[in-house]
Every structure is written in C-alpha cells, then in structure tokens.
Design an enzyme around this catalytic site. Sequence first.
Site: not given
Length: 421
Positions: A239, A275-277, A314, A318, A346
């Site tokens: 996170g 658990e970094p992504g 994204r 978001y 479109c």
Amino acid sequence: MDHFLYRDGELYAEEVAIAEIAAEVGTPFYCYSAATLERHYRLFDEALEGTDHLVCYAIKAASNLAILKLLGDMGAGMDVVSGGEYARARAAGVPGERIVFSGVGKTADEMRMALEGGIRQFNVESEPEMLALNAVALELGVRAPITVRVNPDVDAKTHAKIATGKSENKFGIPISKARAVYAEAAGLPGLEVVGIDVHIGSQLTDLAPFREAYEKVALLTEELREDGHDIRRLDLGGGLGIPYTNSNETPPLPRDYGAMIKETLGHLNCEIEIEPGRLVAGNAGIMVSGVIYVKEGDGRDFLILDAAMNDLVRPAMYDAHHDIVPVKEAEPGVEPARYDIVGPVCETGDTFARERDMSVIQAGDLVAFRSAGAYGAVMASEYNSRPLIPEVLVRGDQFAVIRRRPSLEDMLNRDSIPEWL
C-alpha cells in the site's frame, strides 16, 4: 527515482531511445525498466534488514512473466489473488514456499491448485473460506498453513475504491472477532495457524494509518499467544504510495516504513512479510502513445492519441493523474500549450487529462505517460475491439517485447459462432 531520462532532447529508457522502440514495435506500448524494478525491490529488502522477512511482490500491480522472473530471481516472494496469478508465479520459476495467496473469493479449485503445487500460506478472509479450505486440505490429506486477515477499521485516507481496512470494506474479519475466529481455526484439523494478516489500502502517502493498524496487530498477537496460538508470522500487506506528479508529493520512503515496522512490531520476534506492488512497478513503467490528430475545439485544443482508456483505465476509473511528457523534449524558451488529452474510444470518459500544459505537440509526435507500470497493462481490455498493446522490457542497451501485440485475427479467432447460426 526511475531510469526514464532525457538525453540530447530525447526520452530514453535506460540506454535505449523510446523512439527506437516505437519505430520497431509501433504505438501504443508499455515499456518497463529492469534497473528500476530491481532498485525498488532492493529498497524494501534493505528497509527490513536485520529482521526475518520476505518481500512478496503483489502480482496484481504488473504480472508479466518477465517481470515476475526478474524479481523472483532476486529472491522476491509473490502475493497472488487468483489461480491465474498463482500459475504465473510458478511459470516464472517462483517456488511455492515463497507464494502467499490472498483475496476474498478463493475457490476450491484455486485452493487445490495451490496446495498441490506448494504454498507458503493462505491469507484467509472469512469463516466460510476457512471451512472450505479445511475441507479441501482434508480431501488432499494435508494441512493448509493460514493467517487470518483482520480488518482493523483504520481509515487509510486514500481513494475510496482502493481503501480496504475500514469496517465497511469487504476485506478480512473484524478485529473484534479475531480471537473467536482463531479459536475456530485451531479446531479445524486441515488448517495450521501460522500468523496474522492485515492490509488497509493502496497508495497511502502517510505512515500514520499503517502505524495505527500495526499497533492493533501487535496487541492482537499478544492476545492470541495468550490463547495458545503459535503466532510466528505477520503479513502486513502493501500500500505504500508513489508520486504520480512532479509536484511536492512526498510519500514515505521504504526505509522510513521499515523503521516504523521494526518500532511497532520488532519486539514480537515474528517473521515479517510485506506485499508491495505499486511502489515496485509504478515508476518502473511508462506507456508510450502516438498523436493521431491535434483538434481545435471551442475554447480548447485536443490531443487525440492512439492509446485509449482500454489501454490505461486509471484516469477514467480513479480520476488518476499521470504526468504526460513529449518523447522529444521541448526546445528551451518555447511557450507551452494547453490541451485536453484524449483517446479514440467512443466514451467521454476516454480522457487522460484536461487543460494540461505541455510543449507544443503535432500529429505524429510521441508522448509518454509516466508512472504507468502499476495497474496499467494488467487492467487493460479489448473494449471497442482494440487489441491489447505490447509490453517491452529494457535492460541497459537491450530491449525485448515481453508481450506481443495480438493481430485482429488473433482477437477474432477467440470468438466462435454456433452452428445453428
């Protein structure tokens, strides 16, 4: 820091000119820097130096096999959330004992796949899942190692769609119920309790919510040990955010995050998993697109690109910001122009940026979307029957296509027309 820099007015990925890749591969495409991926993984590994730990890369951020092999060969574990991601980790050569299985909706088939292929642990998210996993483990004659994901009801102060640690979110078991759930787990013969799992959200730019959650986990660890559970592993999720703009955004550094982990949890003598992504992959990738048209509108100009929301969703999903830069750097002293930057899909939502100031752009120019390595290619679709775009990996002065662009024929051949039509 990343390895996408201008040289003599041209944008490079490490030692390779982006324009050179575009000429060979065509646009749009994703481009990743191996050096950046390696550097970001090491930052997390070094941040936890002196503790028993495993950095499990969150595959959902960017799941190409080449990226997984690069990180796996460095010793990274993998955090997976589906059978497909598990299969990817194994195909990349990552052993089962370095794979953690997360996610709220694991199926019996996925559980069976992981138990048969090898697994470090399941991060169990609900009591029904716990019972299902117990049944599959007994069927196979094994014991499944588990942590229980607790929901600490902590506001991560991030986008509502990527917050996971509040009581109204679908993730985990309320921390107030944890002792009862662990007691239930201890009574199931197919399960082996090994630790606690927590994850409160993504793109966090402040350590305070992490600290609040981890202090609750520390207290729970002591309570569960008093109850007789062998809590020896703490999975702290991921996170940590990245800067998406060239402004004064300053998310916490991995070393500060690591120091906070040691301060809040170091006294428990538990193995630490993170658990970094996003922070590993985000700034390690760009999306490169060509300009089809420059359109003059009523009071605004539009850059119409050959990339679209199906390639990078994204901004539409978001309202996410990506710095968008020309591949050929602007000449010094040239006044910027202002554009709405859009794709050809479109949908009005197919808009990457509004009223964005950048150098004067012409049809045929190339632009690059920075910080596109995480949740870019993995979230892409074929909406409007637009084939998925290639992925390219650069190392030094070499580059390779690590996912080719499907042809229209490839895309059409996945469909079938029934004989009765």
